[in-house]
Design a protein around this motif. Structure first.
Motif, PDB file in Angstrom:
ATOM      1  N   PRO A  45      16.260  55.298  16.453  1.00 56.73           N
ATOM      2  CA  PRO A  45      16.814  54.829  15.175  1.00 56.73           C
ATOM      3  C   PRO A  45      16.029  53.679  14.540  1.00 56.73           C
ATOM      4  O   PRO A  45      15.761  53.692  13.344  1.00 56.73           O
ATOM      5  N   GLU A  46      15.634  52.708  15.366  1.00 58.88           N
ATOM      6  CA  GLU A  46      14.924  51.542  14.838  1.00 58.88           C
ATOM      7  C   GLU A  46      13.669  51.957  14.058  1.00 58.88           C
ATOM      8  O   GLU A  46      13.366  51.408  13.000  1.00 58.88           O
ATOM      9  N   VAL A  47      12.955  52.936  14.589  1.00 62.51           N
ATOM     10  CA  VAL A  47      11.720  53.383  13.938  1.00 62.51           C
ATOM     11  C   VAL A  47      12.048  54.214  12.693  1.00 62.51           C
ATOM     12  O   VAL A  47      11.397  54.078  11.649  1.00 62.51           O
ATOM     13  N   VAL A  48      13.084  55.054  12.812  1.00 60.91           N
ATOM     14  CA  VAL A  48      13.474  55.888  11.674  1.00 60.91           C
ATOM     15  C   VAL A  48      13.965  55.011  10.513  1.00 60.91           C
ATOM     16  O   VAL A  48      13.628  55.261   9.350  1.00 60.91           O
ATOM     17  N   GLN A  49      14.711  53.949  10.844  1.00 56.33           N
ATOM     18  CA  GLN A  49      15.128  52.997   9.803  1.00 56.33           C
ATOM     19  C   GLN A  49      13.921  52.477   9.047  1.00 56.33           C
ATOM     20  O   GLN A  49      13.923  52.381   7.817  1.00 56.33           O
ATOM     21  N   GLY A  50      12.891  52.119   9.816  1.00 57.15           N
ATOM     22  CA  GLY A  50      11.696  51.548   9.207  1.00 57.15           C
ATOM     23  C   GLY A  50      11.020  52.520   8.258  1.00 57.15           C
ATOM     24  O   GLY A  50      10.661  52.164   7.140  1.00 57.15           O
ATOM     25  N   ILE A  51      10.872  53.766   8.713  1.00 57.99           N
ATOM     26  CA  ILE A  51      10.204  54.774   7.882  1.00 57.99           C
ATOM     27  C   ILE A  51      11.007  55.015   6.607  1.00 57.99           C
ATOM     28  O   ILE A  51      10.466  55.054   5.496  1.00 57.99           O
ATOM     29  N   GLY A  57      22.363  54.535  14.543  1.00 58.92           N
ATOM     30  CA  GLY A  57      22.146  55.850  15.141  1.00 58.92           C
ATOM     31  C   GLY A  57      21.332  56.750  14.233  1.00 58.92           C
ATOM     32  O   GLY A  57      21.357  57.968  14.372  1.00 58.92           O
ATOM     33  N   LEU A  58      20.633  56.139  13.284  1.00 56.98           N
ATOM     34  CA  LEU A  58      19.937  56.900  12.239  1.00 56.98           C
ATOM     35  C   LEU A  58      18.991  57.943  12.833  1.00 56.98           C
ATOM     36  O   LEU A  58      18.087  57.618  13.591  1.00 56.98           O
ATOM     37  N   ASN A  59      19.217  59.198  12.483  1.00 53.26           N
ATOM     38  CA  ASN A  59      18.365  60.251  13.048  1.00 53.26           C
ATOM     39  C   ASN A  59      17.967  61.280  11.990  1.00 53.26           C
ATOM     40  O   ASN A  59      17.832  62.452  12.276  1.00 53.26           O
ATOM     41  N   PHE A  60      17.852  60.831  10.738  1.00 53.19           N
ATOM     42  CA  PHE A  60      17.359  61.740   9.700  1.00 53.19           C
ATOM     43  C   PHE A  60      16.524  60.944   8.704  1.00 53.19           C
ATOM     44  O   PHE A  60      16.639  59.722   8.617  1.00 53.19           O
ATOM     45  N   TYR A  61      15.658  61.662   8.014  1.00 43.10           N
ATOM     46  CA  TYR A  61      14.813  61.026   7.006  1.00 43.10           C
ATOM     47  C   TYR A  61      15.482  61.065   5.644  1.00 43.10           C
ATOM     48  O   TYR A  61      16.314  61.941   5.369  1.00 43.10           O
ATOM     49  N   THR A  98      19.287  60.345  -1.130  1.00 44.83           N
ATOM     50  CA  THR A  98      19.377  61.743  -0.710  1.00 44.83           C
ATOM     51  C   THR A  98      18.652  61.899   0.609  1.00 44.83           C
ATOM     52  O   THR A  98      17.610  61.285   0.829  1.00 44.83           O
ATOM     53  N   LYS A  99      19.231  62.704   1.489  1.00 45.73           N
ATOM     54  CA  LYS A  99      18.547  62.987   2.751  1.00 45.73           C
ATOM     55  C   LYS A  99      17.357  63.907   2.498  1.00 45.73           C
ATOM     56  O   LYS A  99      17.267  64.546   1.454  1.00 45.73           O
ATOM     57  N   GLN A 100      16.500  64.006   3.498  1.00 46.58           N
ATOM     58  CA  GLN A 100      15.308  64.839   3.354  1.00 46.58           C
ATOM     59  C   GLN A 100      15.679  66.292   3.062  1.00 46.58           C
ATOM     60  O   GLN A 100      14.998  66.982   2.307  1.00 46.58           O
ATOM     61  N   ASP A 101      16.778  66.766   3.654  1.00 48.42           N
ATOM     62  CA  ASP A 101      17.169  68.167   3.457  1.00 48.42           C
ATOM     63  C   ASP A 101      17.842  68.405   2.109  1.00 48.42           C
ATOM     64  O   ASP A 101      18.307  69.511   1.826  1.00 48.42           O
ATOM     65  N   GLY A 102      17.930  67.346   1.289  1.00 45.16           N
ATOM     66  CA  GLY A 102      18.458  67.531  -0.053  1.00 45.16           C
ATOM     67  C   GLY A 102      19.938  67.208  -0.196  1.00 45.16           C
ATOM     68  O   GLY A 102      20.454  67.120  -1.308  1.00 45.16           O
ATOM     69  N   THR A 103      20.630  67.023   0.933  1.00 47.36           N
ATOM     70  CA  THR A 103      22.045  66.676   0.830  1.00 47.36           C
ATOM     71  C   THR A 103      22.203  65.188   0.523  1.00 47.36           C
ATOM     72  O   THR A 103      21.298  64.392   0.776  1.00 47.36           O
ATOM     73  N   GLU A 104      23.368  64.849   0.007  1.00 46.33           N
ATOM     74  CA  GLU A 104      23.591  63.454  -0.369  1.00 46.33           C
ATOM     75  C   GLU A 104      23.968  62.634   0.853  1.00 46.33           C
ATOM     76  O   GLU A 104      24.759  63.052   1.690  1.00 46.33           O
ATOM     77  N   TRP A 105      23.352  61.445   0.987  1.00 44.21           N
ATOM     78  CA  TRP A 105      23.738  60.566   2.080  1.00 44.21           C
ATOM     79  C   TRP A 105      24.655  59.469   1.545  1.00 44.21           C
ATOM     80  O   TRP A 105      25.792  59.330   1.982  1.00 44.21           O
ATOM     81  N   LEU A 106      24.144  58.728   0.529  1.00 44.16           N
ATOM     82  CA  LEU A 106      24.940  57.636  -0.015  1.00 44.16           C
ATOM     83  C   LEU A 106      25.112  57.832  -1.519  1.00 44.16           C
ATOM     84  O   LEU A 106      24.153  58.131  -2.222  1.00 44.16           O
TER      85      LEU A 106
END
Lengths: 306, 356
Positions: B160-166, B342-346, B321-329
């Motif tokens: 998660p820490e790295v994914v947050q950064g990206i 627990g971030l596990n998506f781009y 928007t998430k990478q897959d096109g769905t809305e996150w926030l």
């Protein structure tokens, strides 16, 4: 500089330290001695090369220091296994542990310092040729040394009397001894040569590849070199092929990742190891030839009975 | 033979008597993933430990073990610390999470703090730094400075820490250039200068003109300097490796946190089961001087930094928007810490598939 040329240069840089360390170990193992201390000798070469270059201002003296330190450090292993006949596996492993620890201490004051890079060859005209210019005429000096070493070791092992003697010691030290060949002296020289090569490989890391000193900067390359020797069934040209294949797949997988095809990176990261093992095992699949090339006394201690 | 035994006994006795003399001091112990002089992550922790020595040296003795691999070895080292009388043990890598928890359960009287994880216990607290706040700023800078519109990101492990950064980097860049692209290379190691350099070269060959990394050595910075592109330092100020290349660095500043927590152990106010997650405003991460960039970019970066510090700007604020096109926030919605930890998506715009 085109992208193809740039990729090939990156591959050569990644392969060179593996090749040099593996060639050194190949000579050691051909004499019947198994030195698992490659990683330790390499990291000592890296730190001493860096420190010597930083203190004297000359990366060339750094290279020299790395070679000398690598050879001297391997003498410790040589004395214990050859003169006192300790277990080669255990002694080699301790040499690696000692090297990793000692190099950390030696280099403590040098971490984070901008290092000096060994200048690359530059021949006006030739180095600027398209495609091959930089590859053939514009690389770092240690790259040329690695090629010269490959050819030199092939010639030495298979075309000279001393090379034949060395191989005979590796195959049967008792018979060689009975023939009056100075087994221990030959092995000392082989071990020191291996140490010098590992030191040079280390210098490549800290003076060419990434001109800096960080602890453990060999990051397992000594172990890869060791594996290469075995999988290449103790043949110099195959070691060269293995080192370059490993380098090529390492760099290739990074490019594939950066292109964003979405192939799992864990799989890609393991590819260099898989590909190298598969290819070298295929090359060495002739069992009789492999047996012929395997030094029969490898790893066995030798105590002259009289 | 008897003499040798005698001598050994004497040595042992001497060894034992040393800690007895220092009984009034408590021991604070640190487990490091890399060498303490790695010029990055571990060195930043060690600078923090030295601050403890300096400020609390009268009452606290610090100890550390370097180069502890994540996995079973870590448990052995942590347990040895717990047995040897450490009052508090700091384990400073994400991959020590399960091992720290296991040892914490075995030694309820010892206090544990685990960096960047999410599992706690009555005697185990986690602490973390909002590195992503810095990543958001450097993303903005990257998009402003880049000519090719593509940056390269050298990543270690998909945690998660790295994914947050990206994600934060991408979001920051998109505020400037919505089409900004990010190429990600996973090197699957925290610390291998050679591999990091290889990745840097490959990314540059593929046309990125800005490099950033979530690995621990200064090698990518050095390659950036050599190839004449720009880069950002990671965990530690890497200006020495890239005097012309480094635009800024996200510096981990653990010292004040360590001093604060050990003081709490000393006066008995330390509590377990907590998760502390500080950011730029608390000084747990700081930005190195903004250099090698035009003045207007520098000014904008300083403004963003000030906004994050004041709490006015939160990098993970919708619409995202998430990478897959769905809305996150949704617009105006801010990600909660639990999701982030627990971030596990781009987010949309990352040119990579997240390894799962």
């Amino acid at each position: 500089m085109g992208i193809a040329e740039s990729i090939l240069l990156t591959i050569a840089t990644a392969a060179t330290p593996l090749l040099i360390a593996a060639l050194g170990e190949l000579v050691v193992e051909r004499s019947g001695v198994l030195n698992l201390g490659v990683e330790g000798m390499m990291v000592m070469g890296a730190v001493c090369g860096f420190v010597a270059a930083a203190l004297t201002g000359s990366p060339w003296l750094g290279v020299l220091a790395a070679i000398v330190v690598g050879a001297l450090f391997s003498l410790l292993f040589g004395f214990l296994t050859l003169s006192v006949a300790t277990n080669q596996v255990a002694t080699g492993l301790s040499l690696t542990l000692l090297g990793l620890g000692l190099s950390g201490m030696i280099g403590e004051g040098f971490v984070g310092q901008a290092g000096q890079k060994l200048p690359s060859l530059y021949i006006p005209g030739l180095s600027d040729l398209p495609l091959v210019g930089r590859l053939v005429f514009g690389q770092d000096p240690i790259f040329y040394m690695s090629i010269a070493l490959t050819v030199g070791i092939m010639w030495f092992l298979f075309r000279t009397r001393a090379g034949l003697t060395l191989r005979s010691i590796g195959d049967n030290h008792a018979s060689a001894h009975a023939l009056g060949i100075p087994v221990i002296a030959y092995r000392y020289l082989a071990v020191m040569f291996g140490g010098a090569c590992a030191g040079l490989a280390g210098a490549h890391l800290s003076l060419v590849y990434t001109p800096q000193w960080v602890e453990n900067m060999t990051a397992g390359r000594g172990w890869i070199a060791l594996a290469l020797v075995v999988f290449a069934s103790w043949r110099p040209l195959r070691v060269l092929a293995g080192a370059y294949l490993f380098g090529a797949v390492t760099i290739g997988q990074i490019h594939v990742q950066a292109l964003g095809y979405g192939i799992p990176s864990q799989l890609l990261s393991s590819l260099p190891y898989l590909a190298t093992i598969v290819v070298l095992v295929l090359i060495s699949r002739n069992r009789r030839l492999t047996m012929m090339n395997t030094p029969a006394s490898l790893g066995r201690a030798f105590v002259p009975d009289r | 033979m008897k003499k040798i035994v005698f001598a050994l006994a004497a040595v042992l006795a001497a060894g034992v008597s040393v800690p007895a003399m220092a009984q009034d001091k408590i021991k604070a112990c640190f487990v490091y993933i890399g060498p303490k002089t790695d010029g990055g992550w571990t060195q930043a922790h060690d600078v923090g430990r030295q601050m403890v020595d300096k400020e609390l040296g009268e009452k606290v003795e610090t100890q550390f073990v370097e180069n502890v691999p994540e996995g079973p070895d870590a448990e052995r080292v942590i347990e040895r610390f717990a047995r040897s009388g450490c009052a508090i043990v700091f384990t400073t890598s994400f991959g020590y999470m399960d091992q720290t928890l296991a040892v914490a359960q075995k030694f309820p009287d010892v206090k544990f703090e685990h960096a960047t994880g999410y599992k706690t216990a009555p005697n185990l607290t986690t602490y973390n730094s909002r590195f992503y706040e810095g990543r958001y700023i450097i993303g903005q800078i990257a998009a402003k400075v880049s000519k090719t519109g593509v940056a390269g990101y050298i990543a270690s492990f998909p945690i998660p820490e790295v994914v947050q950064g990206i994600n934060a980097f991408t979001l920051g860049a998109q505020t400037v250039n919505p089409d900004f692209k990010l190429k990600v290379v996973w090197v699957n190691t925290w610390h291998d200068a050679g591999k990091e350099a290889d990745a840097a070269k490959a990314l540059i060959d593929q046309g990125v003109d800005i490099l950033t990394q979530h690995t621990d050595s200064a090698a990518p910075m050095q390659i950036a300097e050599e190839r004449g592109i720009k880069a950002f330092g990671q965990a530690f100020d890497q200006i020495q490796a890239g005097p012309k290349a480094q635009m800024t660095a996200i510096i981990d500043t653990w010292g004040p946190y360590y001093v604060k927590r050990i003081k709490m152990v000393l006066d008995g106010t330390w509590k377990g089961g907590e998760s502390s997650w500080d950011g730029l405003k608390d000084g747990i991460l700081t930005m190195a001087p903004y250099t090698n960039m035009p003045d207007d970019v520098k000014k904008a970066a300083e403004e963003t930094e000030a906004q994050i510090k004041s709490g006015e700007l939160k990098p993970f604020t919708g619409p995202i928007t998430k990478q897959d096109g769905t809305e996150w926030l949704k617009a105006g919605e801010t990600a909660d810490d639990k999701t982030l930890l627990g971030l596990n998506f781009y987010v949309k715009g990352v040119d990579d598939k997240l390894p799962q």
